[in-house]
Design a protein around this motif. Sequence first.
Motif, PDB file in Angstrom:
ATOM      1  N   GLY A  62     -35.092  -1.773   0.412  1.00 25.14           N
ATOM      2  CA  GLY A  62     -36.489  -2.008   0.096  1.00 25.14           C
ATOM      3  C   GLY A  62     -36.720  -2.762  -1.200  1.00 25.14           C
ATOM      4  N   MET A  63     -35.670  -3.317  -1.800  1.00 22.45           N
ATOM      5  CA  MET A  63     -35.800  -4.079  -3.045  1.00 22.45           C
ATOM      6  C   MET A  63     -34.858  -5.267  -2.999  1.00 22.45           C
ATOM      7  N   SER A  64     -35.022  -6.199  -3.922  1.00 24.74           N
ATOM      8  CA  SER A  64     -34.092  -7.318  -3.992  1.00 24.74           C
ATOM      9  C   SER A  64     -32.731  -6.817  -4.452  1.00 24.74           C
ATOM     10  N   TYR A  65     -31.696  -7.612  -4.191  1.00 20.24           N
ATOM     11  CA  TYR A  65     -30.351  -7.153  -4.537  1.00 20.24           C
ATOM     12  C   TYR A  65     -30.183  -6.995  -6.043  1.00 20.24           C
ATOM     13  N   ILE A  66     -30.758  -7.889  -6.830  1.00 21.93           N
ATOM     14  CA  ILE A  66     -30.619  -7.790  -8.281  1.00 21.93           C
ATOM     15  C   ILE A  66     -31.302  -6.532  -8.799  1.00 21.93           C
ATOM     16  N   GLU A  67     -32.420  -6.139  -8.185  1.00 21.37           N
ATOM     17  CA  GLU A  67     -33.097  -4.898  -8.572  1.00 21.37           C
ATOM     18  C   GLU A  67     -32.264  -3.683  -8.176  1.00 21.37           C
ATOM     19  N   PHE A  68     -31.554  -3.796  -7.067  1.00 13.91           N
ATOM     20  CA  PHE A  68     -30.686  -2.717  -6.622  1.00 13.91           C
ATOM     21  C   PHE A  68     -29.453  -2.593  -7.515  1.00 13.91           C
ATOM     22  N   PHE A  69     -28.890  -3.732  -7.907  1.00 13.61           N
ATOM     23  CA  PHE A  69     -27.623  -3.750  -8.638  1.00 13.61           C
ATOM     24  C   PHE A  69     -27.780  -3.443 -10.126  1.00 13.61           C
ATOM     25  N   PHE A  70     -28.884  -3.844 -10.723  1.00 13.49           N
ATOM     26  CA  PHE A  70     -29.039  -3.717 -12.168  1.00 13.49           C
ATOM     27  C   PHE A  70     -28.901  -2.278 -12.681  1.00 13.49           C
ATOM     28  N   PRO A  71     -29.535  -1.262 -12.065  1.00 10.52           N
ATOM     29  CA  PRO A  71     -29.327   0.116 -12.540  1.00 10.52           C
ATOM     30  C   PRO A  71     -27.865   0.546 -12.460  1.00 10.52           C
ATOM     31  N   ALA A  72     -27.159   0.087 -11.429  1.00 13.30           N
ATOM     32  CA  ALA A  72     -25.738   0.421 -11.301  1.00 13.30           C
ATOM     33  C   ALA A  72     -24.923  -0.250 -12.397  1.00 13.30           C
ATOM     34  N   LEU A  73     -25.288  -1.470 -12.759  1.00 12.77           N
ATOM     35  CA  LEU A  73     -24.591  -2.170 -13.832  1.00 12.77           C
ATOM     36  C   LEU A  73     -24.747  -1.433 -15.161  1.00 12.77           C
ATOM     37  N   LEU A  74     -25.941  -0.952 -15.449  1.00 11.71           N
ATOM     38  CA  LEU A  74     -26.162  -0.177 -16.667  1.00 11.71           C
ATOM     39  C   LEU A  74     -25.303   1.087 -16.671  1.00 11.71           C
ATOM     40  N   SER A  75     -25.239   1.762 -15.543  1.00  9.99           N
ATOM     41  CA  SER A  75     -24.480   3.010 -15.447  1.00  9.99           C
ATOM     42  C   SER A  75     -22.982   2.776 -15.573  1.00  9.99           C
ATOM     43  N   THR A  76     -22.476   1.743 -14.901  1.00  3.99           N
ATOM     44  CA  THR A  76     -21.036   1.458 -14.980  1.00  3.99           C
ATOM     45  C   THR A  76     -20.657   0.956 -16.374  1.00  3.99           C
ATOM     46  N   VAL A 132     -26.803  -4.969 -22.777  1.00  3.32           N
ATOM     47  CA  VAL A 132     -27.109  -5.475 -21.435  1.00  3.32           C
ATOM     48  C   VAL A 132     -28.613  -5.398 -21.170  1.00  3.32           C
ATOM     49  N   THR A 133     -29.246  -4.347 -21.660  1.00  4.29           N
ATOM     50  CA  THR A 133     -30.697  -4.201 -21.484  1.00  4.29           C
ATOM     51  C   THR A 133     -31.455  -5.326 -22.179  1.00  4.29           C
ATOM     52  N   ILE A 134     -31.023  -5.667 -23.394  1.00  2.00           N
ATOM     53  CA  ILE A 134     -31.684  -6.751 -24.131  1.00  2.00           C
ATOM     54  C   ILE A 134     -31.534  -8.081 -23.394  1.00  2.00           C
ATOM     55  N   VAL A 135     -30.326  -8.339 -22.881  1.00  2.00           N
ATOM     56  CA  VAL A 135     -30.104  -9.576 -22.124  1.00  2.00           C
ATOM     57  C   VAL A 135     -30.966  -9.584 -20.868  1.00  2.00           C
ATOM     58  N   ALA A 136     -31.063  -8.434 -20.201  1.00  2.00           N
ATOM     59  CA  ALA A 136     -31.850  -8.346 -18.966  1.00  2.00           C
ATOM     60  C   ALA A 136     -33.328  -8.633 -19.208  1.00  2.00           C
ATOM     61  N   LEU A 137     -33.799  -8.343 -20.420  1.00  2.00           N
ATOM     62  CA  LEU A 137     -35.197  -8.645 -20.749  1.00  2.00           C
ATOM     63  C   LEU A 137     -35.487 -10.135 -20.599  1.00  2.00           C
ATOM     64  N   PHE A 138     -34.528 -10.968 -21.005  1.00  3.63           N
ATOM     65  CA  PHE A 138     -34.720 -12.415 -20.937  1.00  3.63           C
ATOM     66  C   PHE A 138     -34.684 -12.929 -19.498  1.00  3.63           C
ATOM     67  N   LEU A 141     -35.798  -8.814 -15.790  1.00  6.13           N
ATOM     68  CA  LEU A 141     -35.409  -7.677 -14.954  1.00  6.13           C
ATOM     69  C   LEU A 141     -36.050  -6.369 -15.414  1.00  6.13           C
ATOM     70  N   ILE A 142     -36.639  -6.385 -16.593  1.00  3.65           N
ATOM     71  CA  ILE A 142     -37.273  -5.181 -17.125  1.00  3.65           C
ATOM     72  C   ILE A 142     -38.720  -5.510 -17.428  1.00  3.65           C
TER      73      ILE A 142
END
Length: 262
Positions: A62-76, A132-138, A141-142
């Motif tokens: 129900g979401m784009s792949y990048i939206e699905f993957f980003f939380p997993a990237l933060l966790s890993t 990674v969160t700061i980069v994702a802001l640009f 993704l946040i």
Amino acid sequence: MKLKDCFSIPTVNSGAMKVWSRNFMYFKKTWLVSLFWIVLEPVIYLGAIGFGLGAFVNNMGGMSYIEFFFPALLSTTAMMVAFFEGTYGNYTKLTHQKTYATIMLTRVGPEEIVAGELLWATSKGFFGVTGVTIVALFFGLIDSYRILLALPILFLMSALFSCIGMILTSYARNYDSFIYSTSGLIVPMSLLSGTYFPLDQLPAALRYVAYLFPLTHAVAAVREVLHQGPTLWVLIHVLILLVATWICMNIAFFRIRKKLLK
């Protein structure tokens, strides 16, 4: 030693903070190498997997792949950075550099050393997440305050794997010992914890195994928070992580304290 001493909540005092500060000072001197490891590598995964592979996947739960993957990237990222600092970093200081033996010549005791090192590995994992969160802001993704609710979960994830790393350090005989835990634990978790695809795509047996992995609960909690907000399932996942962290933390204290006092 009494049983209650093995299952308590250790305190972080001035001695532990001095151990943390010592690590932070060294980190500042090697920040360029550390930056590549804890930030740039996850960002490369974000580009290659999130945007690259994601361009070929239209919908993922129900979401784009990048939206699905980003939380997993933060966790890993929290898992990987904290784990490797808790294993290779701590093993080097315990054996080859004899850092802990030197510190114990001061007023800092073994419990303070363990507390400081666990806090440092946790902090380093969280530094990676923050980068990674700061980069994702640009990348856009946040776009919600919910990331602020996810950060404590990621800090907890870093704490858990700093404890797991410290436990494995207490058993390690050489650097090669960590190959078994990396190949047998970290890599399977990074692949089978709902990181790259939904858990319901796994066979039933593997799905049950996946729920034994702490990364599965971290990914699920962060993904739920970022896309739906706090829910009952988020609370359940966080409670599981809290219990696992408490148990692993006490085992780490017991094992390293015993090793340092030999």
